[in-house]
Design a protein around this motif. Structure first.
Motif, mmCIF file in Angstrom:
data_model
loop_
_atom_site.group_PDB
_atom_site.id
_atom_site.type_symbol
_atom_site.label_atom_id
_atom_site.label_comp_id
_atom_site.label_asym_id
_atom_site.label_seq_id
_atom_site.Cartn_x
_atom_site.Cartn_y
_atom_site.Cartn_z
ATOM 1 N N VAL A 181 -10.869 -10.906 -12.782
ATOM 2 C CA VAL A 181 -9.710 -11.013 -11.891
ATOM 3 C C VAL A 181 -10.110 -10.657 -10.469
ATOM 4 C CG1 VAL A 181 -7.335 -10.260 -11.483
ATOM 5 C CG2 VAL A 181 -8.244 -10.307 -13.823
ATOM 6 N N GLU A 182 -9.732 -11.504 -9.537
ATOM 7 C CA GLU A 182 -9.923 -11.222 -8.117
ATOM 8 C C GLU A 182 -8.593 -10.779 -7.518
ATOM 9 O OE1 GLU A 182 -11.904 -14.442 -6.059
ATOM 10 O OE2 GLU A 182 -12.924 -15.047 -7.913
ATOM 11 N N PRO A 183 -8.611 -10.000 -6.420
ATOM 12 C CA PRO A 183 -7.356 -9.601 -5.773
ATOM 13 C C PRO A 183 -6.552 -10.821 -5.343
ATOM 14 C CG PRO A 183 -9.189 -8.300 -4.949
ATOM 15 C CD PRO A 183 -9.783 -9.404 -5.771
ATOM 16 N N GLY A 184 -5.226 -10.689 -5.365
ATOM 17 C CA GLY A 184 -4.361 -11.785 -4.957
ATOM 18 C C GLY A 184 -2.913 -11.474 -5.279
ATOM 19 N N ASP A 185 -2.062 -12.461 -5.158
ATOM 20 C CA ASP A 185 -0.634 -12.278 -5.412
ATOM 21 C C ASP A 185 -0.401 -11.772 -6.830
ATOM 22 O OD1 ASP A 185 -0.135 -13.239 -2.887
ATOM 23 O OD2 ASP A 185 0.300 -15.299 -3.552
ATOM 24 N N GLY A 186 0.513 -10.815 -6.946
ATOM 25 C CA GLY A 186 0.825 -10.247 -8.249
ATOM 26 C C GLY A 186 -0.137 -9.164 -8.694
ATOM 27 N N PHE A 187 -0.963 -8.704 -7.778
ATOM 28 C CA PHE A 187 -1.968 -7.671 -8.105
ATOM 29 C C PHE A 187 -1.936 -6.620 -6.996
ATOM 30 C CE2 PHE A 187 -6.852 -6.982 -8.732
ATOM 31 C CZ PHE A 187 -6.614 -5.703 -9.201
ATOM 32 N N THR A 188 -1.523 -5.393 -7.358
ATOM 33 C CA THR A 188 -1.390 -4.305 -6.381
ATOM 34 C C THR A 188 -2.347 -3.176 -6.724
ATOM 35 O OG1 THR A 188 0.955 -4.828 -6.093
ATOM 36 C CG2 THR A 188 0.199 -2.672 -5.295
ATOM 37 N N ILE A 189 -3.036 -2.658 -5.710
ATOM 38 C CA ILE A 189 -3.940 -1.513 -5.864
ATOM 39 C C ILE A 189 -3.314 -0.337 -5.142
ATOM 40 C CG2 ILE A 189 -6.253 -0.604 -5.448
ATOM 41 C CD1 ILE A 189 -7.221 -3.526 -5.322
ATOM 42 N N SER A 190 -3.107 0.772 -5.855
ATOM 43 C CA SER A 190 -2.445 1.931 -5.262
ATOM 44 C C SER A 190 -3.381 2.663 -4.309
ATOM 45 C CB SER A 190 -2.021 2.910 -6.360
ATOM 46 O OG SER A 190 -3.156 3.631 -6.835
ATOM 47 N N LYS A 191 -2.818 3.641 -3.608
ATOM 48 C CA LYS A 191 -3.658 4.559 -2.846
ATOM 49 C C LYS A 191 -4.523 5.352 -3.826
ATOM 50 C CE LYS A 191 -0.201 8.278 -2.769
ATOM 51 N NZ LYS A 191 0.624 9.149 -1.908
ATOM 52 N N LYS A 192 -5.605 5.923 -3.306
ATOM 53 C CA LYS A 192 -6.526 6.618 -4.214
ATOM 54 C C LYS A 192 -5.901 7.894 -4.771
ATOM 55 C CE LYS A 192 -9.144 8.943 -0.503
ATOM 56 N NZ LYS A 192 -10.468 9.016 0.144
ATOM 57 N N LEU A 193 -6.253 8.184 -6.008
ATOM 58 C CA LEU A 193 -5.737 9.365 -6.698
ATOM 59 C C LEU A 193 -6.552 10.593 -6.305
ATOM 60 C CD1 LEU A 193 -5.455 7.640 -10.189
ATOM 61 C CD2 LEU A 193 -3.573 8.110 -8.615
ATOM 62 N N PRO A 194 -5.902 11.748 -6.109
ATOM 63 C CA PRO A 194 -6.644 12.972 -5.748
ATOM 64 C C PRO A 194 -7.456 13.477 -6.933
ATOM 65 C CG PRO A 194 -4.312 13.470 -6.095
ATOM 66 C CD PRO A 194 -4.439 11.977 -6.186
ATOM 67 N N LYS A 195 -8.669 13.962 -6.647
ATOM 68 C CA LYS A 195 -9.567 14.389 -7.721
ATOM 69 C C LYS A 195 -10.212 15.738 -7.394
ATOM 70 C CE LYS A 195 -12.416 10.801 -7.485
ATOM 71 N NZ LYS A 195 -11.944 10.150 -6.258
ATOM 72 N N LEU A 196 -10.557 16.462 -8.450
ATOM 73 C CA LEU A 196 -11.274 17.735 -8.317
ATOM 74 C C LEU A 196 -12.642 17.518 -7.694
ATOM 75 C CD1 LEU A 196 -11.756 20.791 -9.092
ATOM 76 C CD2 LEU A 196 -12.630 19.927 -11.275
ATOM 77 N N GLY A 197 -13.391 16.575 -8.241
ATOM 78 C CA GLY A 197 -14.722 16.232 -7.743
ATOM 79 C C GLY A 197 -14.823 14.727 -7.617
ATOM 80 N N TYR A 198 -16.067 14.199 -7.660
ATOM 81 C CA TYR A 198 -16.271 12.750 -7.533
ATOM 82 C C TYR A 198 -15.506 12.237 -6.318
ATOM 83 C CZ TYR A 198 -16.768 7.884 -9.245
ATOM 84 O OH TYR A 198 -17.060 6.552 -9.386
ATOM 85 N N ARG A 199 -15.728 12.933 -5.191
ATOM 86 C CA ARG A 199 -14.986 12.626 -3.984
ATOM 87 C C ARG A 199 -15.730 11.594 -3.146
ATOM 88 N NH1 ARG A 199 -11.120 16.521 -2.858
ATOM 89 N NH2 ARG A 199 -11.522 16.609 -0.625
ATOM 90 N N GLY A 200 -15.026 11.009 -2.181
ATOM 91 C CA GLY A 200 -15.608 9.984 -1.336
ATOM 92 C C GLY A 200 -15.388 8.594 -1.896
ATOM 93 N N VAL A 201 -15.660 8.402 -3.184
ATOM 94 C CA VAL A 201 -15.421 7.132 -3.868
ATOM 95 C C VAL A 201 -14.050 7.201 -4.535
ATOM 96 C CG1 VAL A 201 -16.165 5.640 -5.761
ATOM 97 C CG2 VAL A 201 -17.856 6.642 -4.210
#
Length: 382
Positions: free
Chosen positions: A185-205
Motif C-alpha cells: 500500500v502506498e499513501p493516498g486517499d483513504g489512508f491517514t497516518i497519525s502524529k508519532k506516538l510518545p515512547k520511553l526509548g527508541y526516540r528520533g524515529v
C-alpha cells in the motif's frame, strides 16, 4: 561460515560511520526526539537500505549474517538508526522472494537507494501480538481492493512510501490466517497516518497509528499476485525481522558492556579500580558471557537462514535471549556506573530505555516462547 571480504569491509564501514558521525552526536537528536534526517540521508548514500535487495535491482545483496552484523553496529551507535532499516529490510526481503516481476521492477530499485522507504504494518490497537485476532480487512471492488481498519506502533510510518500491510482478504475461512494477504500500500486517499506516538526509548524515529478508510488499491498490490497467502509470506519475513531485532539488542548490549568496562577501569574506590572489586568484576564477567551467548545464537539463526533452512525457532531463540540479555546488561551497566548511571550525562541510561523495545517488539518474548515450544514439539514428534 563467516562473511566475505566485501561484507567484512561493509561492517567496518558501518563501524566507522557509527564511531565518527553517530555516537558523538546522538544526544542532539535523542533527548528531544528529533528525526535524524542527516543520518538517514548518509545511510542511503552508504547503501544501508539496499542490503537485502538483489544486485540486479541496484542493491548491495549481502547475506543475512552480514545484515545482522551491520544492524548490530548501527544499534551500538544508536538503536533508533537500526530500527530505521528494520521494517524496510523485511519488506525488501518479501518482495525479493515473493513479489511478482512487476512488483520487483517497480519497487526494489527505489527501495535499494532509499528513495522509497518501506515498513511493515501488522500490529493492531486491540490485537498486539495476536495476529489471528486481526480486524483490518480488504474487500474486492471493481479492479482492486478496498481496505478498512487500523494499525498501531508502526515504525518509520511518517517517512515511508510503501507499507507491507497484513490484513484479512477472506473473512469466511477458518482459521483466520488462511484468509490473510500482504498488500503493498502506498499513501493516498483513504489512508491517514497519525502524529508519532510518545515512547520511553527508541526516540528520533517515529511510531504512528495508521487508519484505512476505504483505501482502494489495484489488484496488483497483492504481494505475489495471489490473495490469501500472506500469513506464510509474513512469517518468513518475520524470521528476518526477529534476527534483525536480536541484532539490535546485541548492539545495545555491546554499547552498554563497552561503557561499563571503560568506566570500571577509570573509576577508583578504596584505592583501586572498581573492576578489581569482586562484585563489579563478577558483573562484567556475566555481562560479557551473556553478550557472547546472544551473539552466537543470532549468528546461528542468520547462517541457517542463508542456507535456506526454516529458522522460526532459531530466530525466536535469538530474539528472546538477546533481548533479555540486553536488558540485563543495560541494568548492570547502570550498577557499574553507580549514581552516574542514572544521569543523562552518561549513555547507559539511554541503553536502559532502548532495551525494552526488543523485548516487546516483533512479537513479545512471551510469543517467542510459544513459537519455540511449538517448533520443538513439531520437530521432535514421538
Amino acid at each position: 561460515m563467516g562473511l566475505s571480504a566485501d561484507e567484512e569491509q561493509m561492517v567496518a564501514l558501518v563501524a566507522d560511520f557509527v564511531d565518527d558521525r553517530v555516537r558523538p552526536r546522538v544526544r542532539e537528536f535523542e533527548q528531544d526526539d528529533i528525526y535524524p534526517a542527516e543520518f538517514i540521508d548518509a545511510m542511503k548514500e552508504l547503501g544501508f537500505f539496499g542490503m537485502l535487495a538483489p544486485a540486479e535491482f541496484g542493491g548491495v545483496d549481502v547475506s543475512t549474517a552480514c545484515f545482522a552484523r551491520v544492524t548490530e553496529e548501527l544499534a551500538r551507535g544508536w538503536m533508533s538508526l537500526a530500527g530505521a532499516i528494520g521494517g524496510h529490510s523485511v519488506i525488501t526481503y518479501l518482495i525479493r522472494n515473493f513479489g511478482t516481476d512487476e512488483q520487483k521492477s517497480k519497487y526494489l530499485p527505489k527501495m535499494a537507494t532509499g528513495e522509497i522507504r518501506a515498513t511493515m504494518a501488522l500490529t493492531e490497537p486491540g490485537g498486539g501480538s495476536d495476529l489471528q485476532a486481526m480486524r483490518t480487512n480488504a474487500t474486492r471492488v471493481d479492479g482492486g481492493w478496498s481496505i478498512s481498519g487500523s494499525k498501531t506502533w508502526i515504525s518509520n510510518a511518517a517517512h515511508s512510501g510503501l507499507f507491507g500491510l497484513l490484513c484479512i482478504t477472506d473473512r469466511d475461512v477458518s482459521p483466520a490466517h488462511k484468509g490473510m494477504s500482504v498488500i503493498l500500500v502506498e499513501p493516498g486517499d483513504g489512508f491517514t497516518i497519525s502524529k508519532k506516538l510518545p515512547k520511553l526509548g527508541y526516540r528520533g524515529v517515529e511510531a504512528c497509528e495508521l487508519v484505512f478508510d476505504s483505501r482502494v488499491v489495484p489488484d496488483d498490490a497483492i504481494l505475489g499476485g495471489e490473495p490469501n497467502l500472506g500469513w506464510g509470506h509474513m512469517m518468513r519475513g518475520l524470521e528476518v525481522g526477529r534476527i534483525q531485532v536480536a541484532s539490535r539488542a546485541l548492539g545495545v548490549g555491546q554499547a552498554a558492556l563497552n561503557d561499563a568496562i571503560r568506566y570500571a577501569q577509570e573509576r577508583e574506590s578504596f584505592g583501586k579500580p572498581i573492576w578489581k572489586h569482586q562484585s563489579v568484576g563478577n558483573l562484567l564477567a556475566d555481562m560479557a558471557t551473556k553478550q557472547q551467548a546472544a551473539r552466537l545464537l543470532t549468528q546461528d539463526a542468520a547462517e541457517r537462514l542463508d542456507s535456506g533452512k526454516r529458522v522460526d525457532m532459531e530466530a525466536g531463540m535469538a530474539k528472546l535471549f538477546a533481548s533479555e540479555a540486553a536488558m540485563q546488561i543495560a541494568l548492570d551497566a547502570i550498577r557499574v556506573h553507580g549514581g552516574y548511571g542514572y544521569s543523562r550525562e552518561y549513555d547507559v541510561e539511554r541503553y536502559f530505555r532502548d532495551a525494552p523495545l526488543m523485548i516487546v517488539g516483533e512479537g513479545t518474548n512471551e510469543i517467542q516462547r510459544n513459537v519455540i515450544a511449538g517448533q520443538l514439539v513439531a520437530r521432535n514428534k514421538i
